[in-house]
Design a protein around this motif. Sequence first.
Motif, PDB file in Angstrom:
ATOM      1  N   UNK A 106     -63.988   4.646   6.292  1.00 32.93           N
ATOM      2  CA  UNK A 106     -62.999   4.241   5.286  1.00 32.93           C
ATOM      3  C   UNK A 106     -62.254   5.464   4.778  1.00 32.93           C
ATOM      4  N   UNK A 107     -61.064   5.259   4.222  1.00 34.27           N
ATOM      5  CA  UNK A 107     -60.333   6.373   3.616  1.00 34.27           C
ATOM      6  C   UNK A 107     -61.103   6.966   2.438  1.00 34.27           C
TER       7      UNK A 107
ATOM      8  N   UNK B 237     -62.365   7.851  -1.132  1.00 30.90           N
ATOM      9  CA  UNK B 237     -62.492   7.077  -2.369  1.00 30.90           C
ATOM     10  C   UNK B 237     -62.529   5.572  -2.116  1.00 30.90           C
ATOM     11  N   UNK B 238     -62.834   5.172  -0.881  1.00 29.20           N
ATOM     12  CA  UNK B 238     -63.005   3.764  -0.540  1.00 29.20           C
ATOM     13  C   UNK B 238     -64.346   3.607   0.161  1.00 29.20           C
ATOM     14  N   UNK B 239     -65.093   2.558  -0.189  1.00 29.30           N
ATOM     15  CA  UNK B 239     -66.336   2.221   0.489  1.00 29.30           C
ATOM     16  C   UNK B 239     -66.186   0.864   1.166  1.00 29.30           C
ATOM     17  N   UNK B 240     -66.583   0.809   2.435  1.00 28.62           N
ATOM     18  CA  UNK B 240     -66.564  -0.444   3.188  1.00 28.62           C
ATOM     19  C   UNK B 240     -67.940  -0.626   3.812  1.00 28.62           C
ATOM     20  N   UNK B 241     -68.574  -1.754   3.525  1.00 24.63           N
ATOM     21  CA  UNK B 241     -69.851  -2.043   4.153  1.00 24.63           C
ATOM     22  C   UNK B 241     -69.771  -3.380   4.871  1.00 24.63           C
TER      23      UNK B 241
ATOM     24  N   UNK C 201     -64.404  -1.660  -1.395  1.00 18.26           N
ATOM     25  CA  UNK C 201     -64.136  -1.289  -2.778  1.00 18.26           C
ATOM     26  C   UNK C 201     -63.259  -0.052  -2.817  1.00 18.26           C
ATOM     27  N   UNK C 202     -62.160  -0.156  -3.551  1.00 17.98           N
ATOM     28  CA  UNK C 202     -61.235   0.961  -3.754  1.00 17.98           C
ATOM     29  C   UNK C 202     -61.522   1.574  -5.121  1.00 17.98           C
TER      30      UNK C 202
ATOM     31  N   UNK D 182     -53.901   1.070   1.859  1.00 17.41           N
ATOM     32  CA  UNK D 182     -53.734   0.177   3.007  1.00 17.41           C
ATOM     33  C   UNK D 182     -54.946   0.301   3.921  1.00 17.41           C
ATOM     34  N   UNK D 183     -55.522  -0.836   4.284  1.00 19.07           N
ATOM     35  CA  UNK D 183     -56.690  -0.857   5.151  1.00 19.07           C
ATOM     36  C   UNK D 183     -56.420  -1.720   6.377  1.00 19.07           C
ATOM     37  N   UNK D 184     -56.916  -1.285   7.512  1.00 23.63           N
ATOM     38  CA  UNK D 184     -56.836  -2.087   8.724  1.00 23.63           C
ATOM     39  C   UNK D 184     -58.121  -2.904   8.849  1.00 23.63           C
ATOM     40  N   UNK D 185     -58.168  -3.940   8.062  1.00 18.75           N
ATOM     41  CA  UNK D 185     -59.343  -4.804   8.018  1.00 18.75           C
ATOM     42  C   UNK D 185     -58.897  -6.254   8.198  1.00 18.75           C
ATOM     43  N   UNK D 186     -58.960  -6.777   9.406  1.00 16.77           N
ATOM     44  CA  UNK D 186     -58.619  -8.193   9.589  1.00 16.77           C
ATOM     45  C   UNK D 186     -59.705  -9.081   9.031  1.00 16.77           C
TER      46      UNK D 186
END
Length: 535
Positions: A474-475, A477-481, A491-492, A499-503
């Motif tokens: 993730x970029x 300061x962003x958490x992706x689980x 979470x941003x 902008x996230x590439x998360x379909x």
Amino acid sequence: MLADESSGEESWWRDAVVYQVYVRSFRDSDGDGVGDLVGARERLEHVAELGADAVWLTPFYPSPMADGGYDVADHCGVDPLFGTLEDFDALVERAHALGLRVLVDVVPNHTSDAHPWFVEALGAARESPERERYLFRDGRGEHGELPPNDWESVFGGPAWSRTADGQWYLHLFDPSQPDLNWRNPQVRADFREVLTFWLDRGVDGFRIDVAHGMIKRPGLPDTGLRQQIGMLGRAELPYFDQDEVHEIYREWRGLLDSYSGDRIGVAEAWAPTSERLARYVRPDELHQAFNFALLEAEFSAERFHAVVDESLRENCRVGATTTWVLGNHDVQRPVTRYGGGDVGLRRACAAALFSFALPGSVYLYQGEELGLPEVLDLPEEALRDPIWERSGHTSRGRDGCRVPIPWEGRHPPFGFGPEGSTESWLPVPEGWSELSVRAQHLRTESVLRLYRSALALRRHHPALGDGAHRWVDAPEAVLILRREPGFVCATNFRDEPVELELPGELLCRSDRVDAAPSWSGALPGETTVWLRQDR
């Protein structure tokens, strides 16, 4: 989530949502301004509709109320302020009918100085069996005029008070809360009877107050430290987290396991490392221990990531689940702790959804589901917490998070008591009308509706609850689980969109309730989103 252990499924508590009821501030049934057991029973539907699996009740035992009931004078009764044993039985029956389990506080580290045990000890001779229930010691100095050691009270000041005959007794909290001597076999036998009394009445488990404190290091040595309370959970102290405390919990686990229905023990334990905290939940000890690390973490991706990794790693080593806690009756409410106002509310909602997505169990403190802030401007004459007096009026204590929750209406105390009642033991802010349960239920967008929606998803989504997770790149300061099957939480922590590439299909977002099924990939600042993804 009510698993049948005999079927091989995990036990209910491994991924339960537990709702804490601070009894004196939940609901007042008789108009005296203090919440009670009848009032709590009358509002259990709110807890069930929220999506909780269990309710935890703070102390309702006979007590002088020097510390909100944590100064217990009789461990097997109900204070008239809160009702009767029959009222308690009716609450348990109603909770079980609603599918809610019931946990009660047990306070084993200390009693009230009004407890018959301590009254007997004060009237007995030195080194008598009565005094051996507690920690009486001779003082230092030429005439014993100095405390036996340098231990400090959690509430401020020395942890020792002198008796009329010149001896001193230990109280790690208020002087009205003398510490018990858990090296005394009689104390252990007495508390086994206390646990049995409540288990026989149908309780599903115990939250164990100061679970880390019952055993003190032999000889009661000096710490050599000042401001010791600031080191709680960060440094070794000779009166907390001693290895021998685990012998007690092995015995208690055997008692709990002797009852049907997965009765549990939950430790309120502070330890200097996650590894030491995990010892309380080894397979032959307690079922859960409060994990305060997330509560103490600043709102940042780095800190949240570190807390999750460390907590899950240490608990996994002993085969235990992890609890996630953002608030309780002893700490500042999340909305205020995260900055207050709109910013604090956004962060609190984002943190809540983040915690709901993690493996393990979740504990909610009443009012979190309403987005209540800390009340910082209570009049000094209204303050009740002993910290206020013990600190010499330099610390306002914990009353700000204990203000009664608003239920309905336009004027304080907003339905806290019966119709027409205007009493509440702490004043409720005038501006809380729109924060009430009724007002938020009627709005299409509210914190209450967000919590109900998120907890319903958590209950029914096959990926959520106990289990595994993995982090996704993730970029900053962003958490992706990601959790399987097909669930993603992002979470941003920035205050700006990313902008996230998360379909995927949008299931829930912390900044609004009516999440549209489409997902653009733009994650607002200080926001958490849940997505369903198909491989």
